[in-house]
Design a protein around this motif. Structure first.
Motif, PDB file in Angstrom:
ATOM      1  N   LYS A   1       5.633  -7.639   6.032  1.00  0.00           N
ATOM      2  CA  LYS A   1       6.639  -6.849   5.311  1.00  0.00           C
ATOM      3  C   LYS A   1       6.099  -6.394   3.965  1.00  0.00           C
ATOM      4  N   LEU A   2       5.294  -7.263   3.322  1.00  0.00           N
ATOM      5  CA  LEU A   2       4.712  -6.872   2.027  1.00  0.00           C
ATOM      6  C   LEU A   2       3.822  -5.655   2.180  1.00  0.00           C
ATOM      7  N   GLU A   3       2.989  -5.658   3.219  1.00  0.00           N
ATOM      8  CA  GLU A   3       2.079  -4.526   3.442  1.00  0.00           C
ATOM      9  C   GLU A   3       2.831  -3.246   3.759  1.00  0.00           C
ATOM     10  N   ARG A   4       3.955  -3.407   4.441  1.00  0.00           N
ATOM     11  CA  ARG A   4       4.657  -2.232   4.953  1.00  0.00           C
ATOM     12  C   ARG A   4       5.602  -1.611   3.935  1.00  0.00           C
ATOM     13  N   SER A   5       6.347  -2.453   3.182  1.00  0.00           N
ATOM     14  CA  SER A   5       7.432  -1.854   2.404  1.00  0.00           C
ATOM     15  C   SER A   5       7.592  -2.369   0.983  1.00  0.00           C
ATOM     16  N   ALA A   6       6.898  -3.438   0.602  1.00  0.00           N
ATOM     17  CA  ALA A   6       7.114  -3.970  -0.745  1.00  0.00           C
ATOM     18  C   ALA A   6       6.507  -3.039  -1.798  1.00  0.00           C
ATOM     19  N   GLN A   7       7.197  -2.962  -2.922  1.00  0.00           N
ATOM     20  CA  GLN A   7       6.671  -2.169  -4.033  1.00  0.00           C
ATOM     21  C   GLN A   7       5.598  -2.969  -4.772  1.00  0.00           C
ATOM     22  N   ALA A   8       4.762  -2.282  -5.496  1.00  0.00           N
ATOM     23  CA  ALA A   8       3.611  -2.927  -6.142  1.00  0.00           C
ATOM     24  C   ALA A   8       4.042  -4.043  -7.080  1.00  0.00           C
ATOM     25  N   TRP A   9       5.114  -3.837  -7.832  1.00  0.00           N
ATOM     26  CA  TRP A   9       5.538  -4.849  -8.810  1.00  0.00           C
ATOM     27  C   TRP A   9       6.142  -6.094  -8.141  1.00  0.00           C
ATOM     28  N   GLN A  10       6.483  -5.969  -6.847  1.00  0.00           N
ATOM     29  CA  GLN A  10       7.080  -7.089  -6.126  1.00  0.00           C
ATOM     30  C   GLN A  10       6.045  -7.970  -5.421  1.00  0.00           C
TER      31      GLN A  10
END
Length: 470
Positions: free
Chosen positions: A129-138
């Motif tokens: 999920k991080l690779e697909r949709s998380a924003q950089a600051w998250q």
């Protein structure tokens, strides 16, 4: 009672098979064991009280005193720090220390809380999920969050959630902030943090040490390995029992011109059979089936005999109430209905009449079911069952007496008399009052796999016909 008398070969096998696990009547059994053993004295005393009540006579004060004295001795033995019972000592500590009671209560739900937290973290911080949709600051915070959950570091997880909430960009994503707040304030995380905090308590450390003495902690690598080994052993015993029953089926099938036989394993009771399925045995290890020869296209079978495999006599003793409830459940079948059972061998269609004929009556039970075991028989039989011993020791009066012993070695055991009165009057003590007849019953139904194989061979070599008994 069965639909028809047993095939002669099966009847002869059951009649002659060695019963190495059998227990004698308690009067003669007590002469074979150490009469100074408090568990033995308790078993004989309880059985004497049961018989007196059955004869309409009240157990007297002398019997009560013998019970109290023996229970007090068993408690003193159990609290001995060198040779006692770690499980009982842990129960006493739980009874005495509020911190231990809280820790034990929280720990009982810890696995469920861990799963809930892992699921919640994966929903927002799974690497994919991080690779697909998380924003950089998250991403950095969420990666730390996932690592903390994976390692079960709940304090780190809580700190990471607080750090995420403090990020300046959090105000730009209200939905994400709501997810983080919900996780931070979740009751599951609060409970796991409290478990971690309690782990440093002196009483809790001692409690955990007592549990380690009786075996590895639940969920540990050793516990998981032991559980897997136990499952493999259980499966091996089931396979051996099924092989012996299959050998019997082949011999019956070879000589019976009117009927044919087969064995199925792991036969599961369908929900279409009315009655209470909860707490009843709903999966049977091995079942001998029979039917008239013919009708090969869509055969319908009768249940002829049931076998349960157990790795120990204690396991069978614990299982007996479920087995009896399971037989009662099968006996609720409608006699004119054909039921479809699922088994390892596929779907099996069974006449309801053969199920309806099953009974838990003592005189017929031995012609319906056996426990098969590959353990050696006890050289000195234990006359007080493990479950009965546990209930006696777990009673509040027993725990209070054990606590008193820690303060005063010559504490008065008189308070244990309330257990005696409960034993004679309260329904929840019925199983303990009748524990020895239950032990004898399950041991009568238990045979060693090798003994069963030998009995089948002997009956076959003796030329016992498979025709029904007269």
């Amino acid at each position: 009672m069965s639909l028809t008398p047993l095939p002669a070969l099966l009847d002869e096998t059951l009649r002659t098979v060695a019963r190495r696990y059998r227990l004698p009547p308690l009067d003669s059994a007590s002469s074979l064991t150490d009469a100074t053993n408090p568990a033995t004295v308790l078993a004989t005393t309880i059985e004497e009280a049961r018989r007196l009540r059955g004869d309409g006579q009240p157990p007297g004060a002398e019997l009560q005193q013998r019970f109290v004295d023996a229970l007090a001795r068993m408690i003193r033995d159990a609290v001995d720090t060198r040779s006692g019972d770690p499980a009982f000592q842990a129960a006493v500590l739980r009874h005495d220390a509020p911190s231990v009671r809280e820790y034990a209560s929280l720990s009982a739900h810890a696995d469920q809380d861990r799963r809930a937290l892992h699921s919640a973290v994966n929903a927002i911080a799974h690497p994919a999920k991080l690779e697909r949709s998380a924003q950089a600051w998250q991403r950095d915070g969420l990666a730390r969050l996932h690592a903390a959950a994976t390692s079960a570091s709940w304090a780190d997880l809580h700190a990471t959630l607080q750090a995420l909430l403090a990020l300046p960009d959090m105000a730009t994503d209200a939905a994400f902030e709501q997810d983080i707040v919900k996780l931070k304030d979740s009751p599951a995380l609060e409970r796991m943090l409290r478990v971690d905090a309690l782990a440093s308590d002196e009483h809790v450390r001692r409690y955990r040490a007592l549990w380690v003495r009786q075996g590895p902690l639940e969920g540990s690598t050793i516990a998981v390995a032991q559980g897997a080994a136990s499952q493999q052993r259980g499966a091996a015993v089931e396979a051996l029992a099924a092989q012996v029953l299959e050998a019997l089926a082949r011999r019956l099938d070879a000589v019976d011109e009117r009927r044919t036989y087969r064995v199925v394993t792991s036969m599961r009771v369908p929900s279409s059979i009315p009655g209470r399925h909860d707490r009843a045995k709903t999966e049977w290890d091995a079942i001998l089936l029979e039917r008239p020869r013919g009708d090969e296209a869509a055969p319908i079978w009768n249940v002829r005999f049931l076998v349960e495999a157990k790795a120990s006599a204690d396991a069978a003793t614990t299982d007996l109430p479920r087995l009896l409830r399971g037989l009662n459940l099968l006996a609720q079948a409608a006699p004119d209905t054909v039921y479809s059972f699922e088994a390892h061998q596929g779907t099996v269609r069974v006449h309801g009449a053969s199920l309806r004929a099953l009974t838990t009556d003592d005189t017929a039970l031995h012609q319906e079911v056996l426990y098969c075991c590959d353990a050696s028989a006890d050289a000195t039989p234990r006359l007080l069952g493990a479950a009965s011993r546990m209930q006696l020791l777990s009673a509040s009066a027993s725990l209070e007496y054990a606590s008193a012993l820690a303060q005063q070695p010559d504490a008065d055991p008189g308070g244990l008399g309330v257990i005696w009165h409960a034993l004679l009057t309260l329904p929840q003590w019925h199983a303990v009052l009748h524990q020895y007849p239950s032990l004898r019953q399950v041991r009568e139904l238990m045979v060693a796999i090798d003994d069963l194989r030998a009995a089948i061979d002997d009956a076959d070599e003796a030329g016992v016909a498979s025709s029904v008994c007269a």
